[in-house]
Design a protein around this motif. Sequence first.
Motif: not given
Lengths: 467, 467
Positions: B23-25, B117-121, B156-160
Amino acid sequence: MSKVVASLQEAIRLCGLKDGMSISFHHHLRNGDYVLNMVMDEVSKLGIGELTINASSLFDVHLPLITHIQNRTVTKLCTDYVSAGIGRWISQGILQEPVEFRTHGGRPSDMLLGRTPVDIAFLAVPTSDTMGNCTGKVGKSACGSLGYAFPDAMCAKKVVVITDNLVDYPLQNWSIPETYVDYVVPVEAIGNPAGIVSGTTQITRDPVGLVMADLAAQVIRYSGLLKDGFSFQTGAGGASLAAAKFLKEIMVKEKIQGSFGLGGITGYLVEMLQAGCFQTLLDVQCFDLKAVESLRTNPRHQEISSIHYASPTAKSAVVDNLDVVILGATEIDVDFNVNVHTDSSGYLMGGSGGHSDTAAGAKLAMVIAPIVRARMPIVTDHVMCVSTPGRDIDVLVTEKGIAINPAQKQLKQRLSDAGLPVMDIAQLKQMAEKVTGIPRKVPRGDRVVANVIYRDGSLLDRVYNIP
Amino acid sequence: MSKVVASLQEAIRLCGLKDGMSISFHHHLRNGDYVLNMVMDEVSKLGIGELTINASSLFDVHLPLITHIQNRTVTKLCTDYVSAGIGRWISQGILQEPVEFRTHGGRPSDMLLGRTPVDIAFLAVPTSDTMGNCTGKVGKSACGSLGYAFPDAMCAKKVVVITDNLVDYPLQNWSIPETYVDYVVPVEAIGNPAGIVSGTTQITRDPVGLVMADLAAQVIRYSGLLKDGFSFQTGAGGASLAAAKFLKEIMVKEKIQGSFGLGGITGYLVEMLQAGCFQTLLDVQCFDLKAVESLRTNPRHQEISSIHYASPTAKSAVVDNLDVVILGATEIDVDFNVNVHTDSSGYLMGGSGGHSDTAAGAKLAMVIAPIVRARMPIVTDHVMCVSTPGRDIDVLVTEKGIAINPAQKQLKQRLSDAGLPVMDIAQLKQMAEKVTGIPRKVPRGDRVVANVIYRDGSLLDRVYNIP
């Protein structure tokens, strides 16, 4: 550091163009574009062949392309739209492989998914700096938005910017950043301003058009959608523009504050922005000088990429939040399927553009057309080519009355209650046939000259040659 | 249509977070950020573990992360920078796997190449509409540029999107478009404004700092680069800002019209823009309120993504066209290698950020530092950690004199001719050692706690634990 190269030929050589590759072009310079022909002349001189051209649209200014097809420099076309001159050649079967027609949202989607890889993108841009930060907003060939050029820049292995206004680094207010650009080629002129954008797009003065436009505005008024937050797209056809004008009057009078106007933008939408009908315009393409000027100077008028406009595989696109779109048709059938690819003789002379993208996204997709055009009824039993599936078309507005897709029961009730002339689509067909007679079936060949690829990548229909 | 979900927990569930994911920030809220802790608390409650965190930087406000590492919610960190509090824990060996340090240009490059690779950002954003078009320019937690968040959104695959200012669709002047965003979570506050940006970044009043700043400005003046078209980046350290102030005075006096100021932007660069020293500011991060205000209101002050700023695998980045950068150092060795990762005791307390990116790109990369800091000489035989290779550092400016990289013969000649106090870097070392004595060698453990990954993805150096 600089990416400027002395000639187009050098840029082509540096990009390593080879037989069988795919090259792409955008259509923001419309019928004033010099760049596609300029590139193809150089390619032809280099003796490279069997190329695929992936263009967001092709206009009659690109007719020299026919020679390049005849001598097999080009053997395949992918495009979202063709003008009638190019279309006639395709319909006569000039290409062995069928042309692939996509939508303005499907094209970037397929590019980003890797379904239509591009080796070299040639971007005609009105202003670029020496590293390829570029924009359409300024320059002698200003075209405004470069919306359709974004996916090409983002996806092509090599990207060549061709400009007639090279400026110092860094350009302020770039649209496409240098991060995507390999080479910059300065040329004398990228296009003929007279063909790039029109001075003003003209509203219809035709009485039939004005009746349709008024009805269209009434349909929107009573659809239940015309309230604060309303969003709207319309084409640049005369009756559609008149409908926008009538709609503006209603919105101003009733103090309705819409959210956004979308799409190919004309001065009429700019006037709606200025009159407070919308908070913002989202502009994938400018149709006239007033739109270009507004995009350049008004921060509430913003450029969007074709991905942001309409890609079905983006996480979302603006069409997904559209309330009302006004669309054209060369034919519509009793199941509300719409043809915008072929004329009444079956010749290619158009394409989806954003037709099926906006129809799929909008809460109310309205087709506006006279019941008779070129002595042919607009309503048929089966359209020759399905450009947009009938399930996405909600209402047909003609000068004689309006027909509602039977799936839209609530809308039908609302418009009937409002006293609008609601009738069955078959009635509109019969009315027209009383005037024109029942049209002869158009003869068609047995060779597929074009595949119509829906925005999700599936095959929607085929177009056959005209013998 | 709307992407708004009721809670962060729901967004995490909808994204399908699982053990072992990445996960990324981003770090635009700096030491005021609430979002990383907020997300990690929810993740921890859900009992998910063995996660990798890929953050563009980590600050001491993120110290609760230590608990999540201790209970194995988080087992790997990738970051471009850590503050001293976090760094101390890492140096003590809290993680089994080494921390991966990248540069501000290498991080987006590795993300876009699929190496990280990032799953969720999770994007902390000061203003977003209901579909995720978002910006940092406005809102109660305005931070200005969102430059470092672009690669996360794009890859990212998903972005919040997490925001404390949810606005109607469509937001005008978005930075990141909805096309990348999956979910939008409204929260009470994404950060503490006092920690996000400082009111004003303070120029040094320290006499030593002022001497260095004056020398730095003289080096630039006589480097041959200070002419029309000049471009410049400096950090937010007090002496660097003073150098910018002195440089501004020279540019204004000599009527030099530079092209761009780059990087993390402070009010001092805004003043240079306003004084006509630059045509434009290219802003990957705002350091103070004046920079935020300028980015919001001045069209010549523009946001750039970290890709556009510094990615080595973009077709080009702005650092490639940079003339002069002023950089800091905790140590510099006689081969001009610079350490910005560890303090004099070997504890992690920094990171490359854009240090090695700008050093590689700039025509003149200048390090500015006092010869003695914390009773230790700044110049050493071998830096404890190579953050930026010596081949990319052109000059060291201290209060006692300047040392030129021997590879830069022409520069050395120019500065000597100008009468500046040019000396050998070993002389500066000796001068300091006369004051401090020869420092004891810092003890180091035998466990690698961090790998320093150069902007091209190669391993540049290792950092060991402190026993």
